[in-house]
Design a protein around this motif. Structure first.
Motif, PDB file in Angstrom:
ATOM      1  N   VAL A  32      -1.333   8.701   5.898  1.00 28.85           N
ATOM      2  CA  VAL A  32      -2.682   8.325   6.330  1.00 28.85           C
ATOM      3  C   VAL A  32      -3.659   9.399   5.882  1.00 28.85           C
ATOM      4  CG1 VAL A  32      -4.189   7.986   8.325  1.00 28.85           C
ATOM      5  CG2 VAL A  32      -1.891   6.990   8.319  1.00 28.85           C
ATOM      6  N   ILE A  33      -4.779   8.943   5.254  1.00 27.99           N
ATOM      7  CA  ILE A  33      -5.838   9.846   4.815  1.00 27.99           C
ATOM      8  C   ILE A  33      -7.043   9.611   5.720  1.00 27.99           C
ATOM      9  CG2 ILE A  33      -7.341  10.506   2.882  1.00 27.99           C
ATOM     10  CD1 ILE A  33      -4.379  11.006   2.319  1.00 27.99           C
ATOM     11  N   GLY A  34      -7.464  10.633   6.435  1.00 33.69           N
ATOM     12  CA  GLY A  34      -8.636  10.493   7.299  1.00 33.69           C
ATOM     13  C   GLY A  34      -9.901  10.647   6.457  1.00 33.69           C
ATOM     14  N   ILE A  35     -10.954   9.961   6.864  1.00 28.21           N
ATOM     15  CA  ILE A  35     -12.217  10.022   6.111  1.00 28.21           C
ATOM     16  C   ILE A  35     -13.411   9.800   7.039  1.00 28.21           C
ATOM     17  CG2 ILE A  35     -12.184   7.522   5.572  1.00 28.21           C
ATOM     18  CD1 ILE A  35     -13.417   8.296   2.825  1.00 28.21           C
ATOM     19  N   GLY A  36     -14.509  10.452   6.693  1.00 25.46           N
ATOM     20  CA  GLY A  36     -15.760  10.221   7.421  1.00 25.46           C
ATOM     21  C   GLY A  36     -16.255  11.474   8.102  1.00 25.46           C
ATOM     22  N   GLY A  37     -17.219  12.135   7.524  1.00 28.45           N
ATOM     23  CA  GLY A  37     -17.855  13.302   8.139  1.00 28.45           C
ATOM     24  C   GLY A  37     -16.952  14.510   8.272  1.00 28.45           C
ATOM     25  N   ILE A  38     -15.877  14.572   7.491  1.00 28.98           N
ATOM     26  CA  ILE A  38     -14.897  15.661   7.654  1.00 28.98           C
ATOM     27  C   ILE A  38     -15.357  16.922   6.918  1.00 28.98           C
ATOM     28  CG2 ILE A  38     -12.500  16.417   7.363  1.00 28.98           C
ATOM     29  CD1 ILE A  38     -11.637  13.495   7.572  1.00 28.98           C
ATOM     30  N   ALA A  89      -2.487  13.241  10.048  1.00 28.12           N
ATOM     31  CA  ALA A  89      -2.938  12.774   8.722  1.00 28.12           C
ATOM     32  C   ALA A  89      -2.242  13.589   7.625  1.00 28.12           C
ATOM     33  CB  ALA A  89      -4.450  12.939   8.590  1.00 28.12           C
ATOM     34  N   ALA A  90      -1.925  12.921   6.525  1.00 28.77           N
ATOM     35  CA  ALA A  90      -1.326  13.619   5.382  1.00 28.77           C
ATOM     36  C   ALA A  90      -2.425  14.295   4.563  1.00 28.77           C
ATOM     37  CB  ALA A  90      -0.592  12.616   4.492  1.00 28.77           C
ATOM     38  N   ALA A 142       0.846  -1.214   0.000  1.00 31.38           N
ATOM     39  CA  ALA A 142       0.000   0.000   0.000  1.00 31.38           C
ATOM     40  C   ALA A 142       0.870   1.248   0.000  1.00 31.38           C
ATOM     41  CB  ALA A 142      -0.897   0.002   1.232  1.00 31.38           C
ATOM     42  N   ASP A 143       0.462   2.253  -0.813  1.00 32.29           N
ATOM     43  CA  ASP A 143       1.186   3.534  -0.833  1.00 32.29           C
ATOM     44  C   ASP A 143       0.599   4.517   0.169  1.00 32.29           C
ATOM     45  OD1 ASP A 143       3.028   3.081  -3.061  1.00 32.29           O
ATOM     46  OD2 ASP A 143       1.197   2.866  -4.228  1.00 32.29           O
ATOM     47  N   TYR A 144      -0.676   4.316   0.528  1.00 35.71           N
ATOM     48  CA  TYR A 144      -1.296   5.165   1.551  1.00 35.71           C
ATOM     49  C   TYR A 144      -2.427   4.377   2.200  1.00 35.71           C
ATOM     50  CZ  TYR A 144      -5.318   6.049  -1.505  1.00 35.71           C
ATOM     51  OH  TYR A 144      -6.442   5.892  -2.300  1.00 35.71           O
ATOM     52  N   LEU A 145      -2.851   4.859   3.377  1.00 34.52           N
ATOM     53  CA  LEU A 145      -3.895   4.172   4.144  1.00 34.52           C
ATOM     54  C   LEU A 145      -5.084   5.109   4.321  1.00 34.52           C
ATOM     55  CD1 LEU A 145      -1.516   2.845   6.947  1.00 34.52           C
ATOM     56  CD2 LEU A 145      -2.250   1.609   4.895  1.00 34.52           C
ATOM     57  N   GLY A 146      -6.295   4.618   4.051  1.00 31.11           N
ATOM     58  CA  GLY A 146      -7.504   5.396   4.325  1.00 31.11           C
ATOM     59  C   GLY A 146      -8.032   4.942   5.675  1.00 31.11           C
ATOM     60  N   MET A 147      -8.272   5.900   6.570  1.00 33.11           N
ATOM     61  CA  MET A 147      -8.718   5.501   7.924  1.00 33.11           C
ATOM     62  C   MET A 147      -9.947   6.302   8.338  1.00 33.11           C
ATOM     63  SD  MET A 147      -5.241   4.846  10.093  1.00 33.11           S
ATOM     64  CE  MET A 147      -6.181   3.831  11.264  1.00 33.11           C
ATOM     65  N   GLY A 148     -10.966   5.530   8.768  1.00 33.16           N
ATOM     66  CA  GLY A 148     -12.167   6.193   9.284  1.00 33.16           C
ATOM     67  C   GLY A 148     -13.235   5.153   9.550  1.00 33.16           C
ATOM     68  N   PRO A 149     -14.484   5.574   9.817  1.00 31.39           N
ATOM     69  CA  PRO A 149     -14.900   6.969   9.815  1.00 31.39           C
ATOM     70  C   PRO A 149     -14.461   7.702  11.091  1.00 31.39           C
ATOM     71  CG  PRO A 149     -16.795   5.555  10.256  1.00 31.39           C
ATOM     72  CD  PRO A 149     -15.629   4.643   9.986  1.00 31.39           C
ATOM     73  N   ILE A 150     -13.978   8.928  10.887  1.00 34.04           N
ATOM     74  CA  ILE A 150     -13.549   9.783  12.000  1.00 34.04           C
ATOM     75  C   ILE A 150     -14.782  10.301  12.738  1.00 34.04           C
ATOM     76  CG2 ILE A 150     -12.193  11.824  12.652  1.00 34.04           C
ATOM     77  CD1 ILE A 150     -10.509   9.827  11.099  1.00 34.04           C
ATOM     78  N   TYR A 151     -15.673  10.866  11.952  1.00 36.09           N
ATOM     79  CA  TYR A 151     -16.932  11.409  12.490  1.00 36.09           C
ATOM     80  C   TYR A 151     -18.086  10.643  11.826  1.00 36.09           C
ATOM     81  CZ  TYR A 151     -13.642  15.291  13.339  1.00 36.09           C
ATOM     82  OH  TYR A 151     -12.541  16.052  13.714  1.00 36.09           O
TER      83      TYR A 151
END
Ligand code: TZP
Ligand code: ICP
Ligand code: MG
Length: 214
Positions: free
Chosen positions: A164-170, A183-184, A126-135
């Protein structure tokens, strides 16, 4: 690949509702998004030839603005269009199989929800990681419970080199905590898609990084 602050817009025709998805994408590109992901899922999602034609139009727009064009889930379509990247979840194709299929040229993103899943994804290329949902989010029907930024902090501690890419309700108003967690980038569907002024919303998200205490 992920210069901070990366603003990673994600869109599928079902998210756009009455709005023109290509106009939304062009406005977001003008606003300064750094990455675009075509995630065609849900009610009345395009398939087959119409999906390919729509994907080609999105790819052409991204190319015009020099922004990477990434496709969610559909490894074959990503390969056929020579997309800049492909993103897969834990239930999708295994990251190692995807890497074998698309080669080293294409960016590979993997959704992870723990340090263990992050370790496996990185191990598998993996070149990057998607992580969530944050919100809380309304854009993913089977989303897990929001976990805030704690998991991002854990993964950043363990794998400081992995973007790391944050995701979810941002939104522009709650993005600061995501930047502060290391997070990047932030991945966004509805806050941009439903914005009164799309360009301005993207610019506010970029500006939220400057306000963060890093
Ligand atoms: C695809 C995905 N994965 C976790 S939350 C989510 C949806 C994000 O959409 P929004 O930015 O509208 O909350
Ligand atoms: C679920 C997802 C998580 N993260 C990213 C970047 N894209 C996705 N589709
Ligand atoms: Mg998926």
């Amino acid at each position: 690949m992920f210069t901070k602050p990366s603003i990673y817009y994600i869109l599928g025709t079902p998210n756009a509702g009455e709005r023109d998805p290509l106009k939304l994408l062009e406005e977001a590109l003008k606003g300064g998004i750094s990455h675009f992901q075509l995630r065609e899922k849900g009610m009345n999602a395009l398939t087959g030839q119409s999906l390919k034609e729509f994907a080609l139009k999105c790819q052409a727009l991204c190319r015009k603005y020099g922004v990477p064009f990434i496709i969610n889930d559909d490894v074959e379509l990503a390969h056929e269009l020579n997309a800049d990247g492909v993103h897969v979840g834990q239930e999708d194709a295994k990251a190692s199989d995807v890497r074998a299929r698309v080669g080293d040229r294409m960016m590979l993103g993997v959704s992870v929800h723990s340090v263990e899943e992050a370790a496996e994804a990185i191990q598998n290329g993996a070149d990057y990681l998607g992580m969530g949902p944050i919100y809380g989010t309304k854009s993913k029907s089977d989303a897990k419970a929001p976990s805030g930024v704690s998991k991002i902090i854990q993964v950043r501690e363990r794998f400081p080199e992995a973007p790391v890419i944050g995701i979810g309700g941002i939104t522009a108003d709650n993005a600061e905590a995501v930047w502060e967690a290391g997070a990047a980038g932030i991945a966004v569907i509805s806050a941009i898609t439903e914005a009164g002024n799309v360009q301005e919303e993207v610019q506010k998200m970029v500006a939220s990084y400057k306000g963060a205490i890093l």
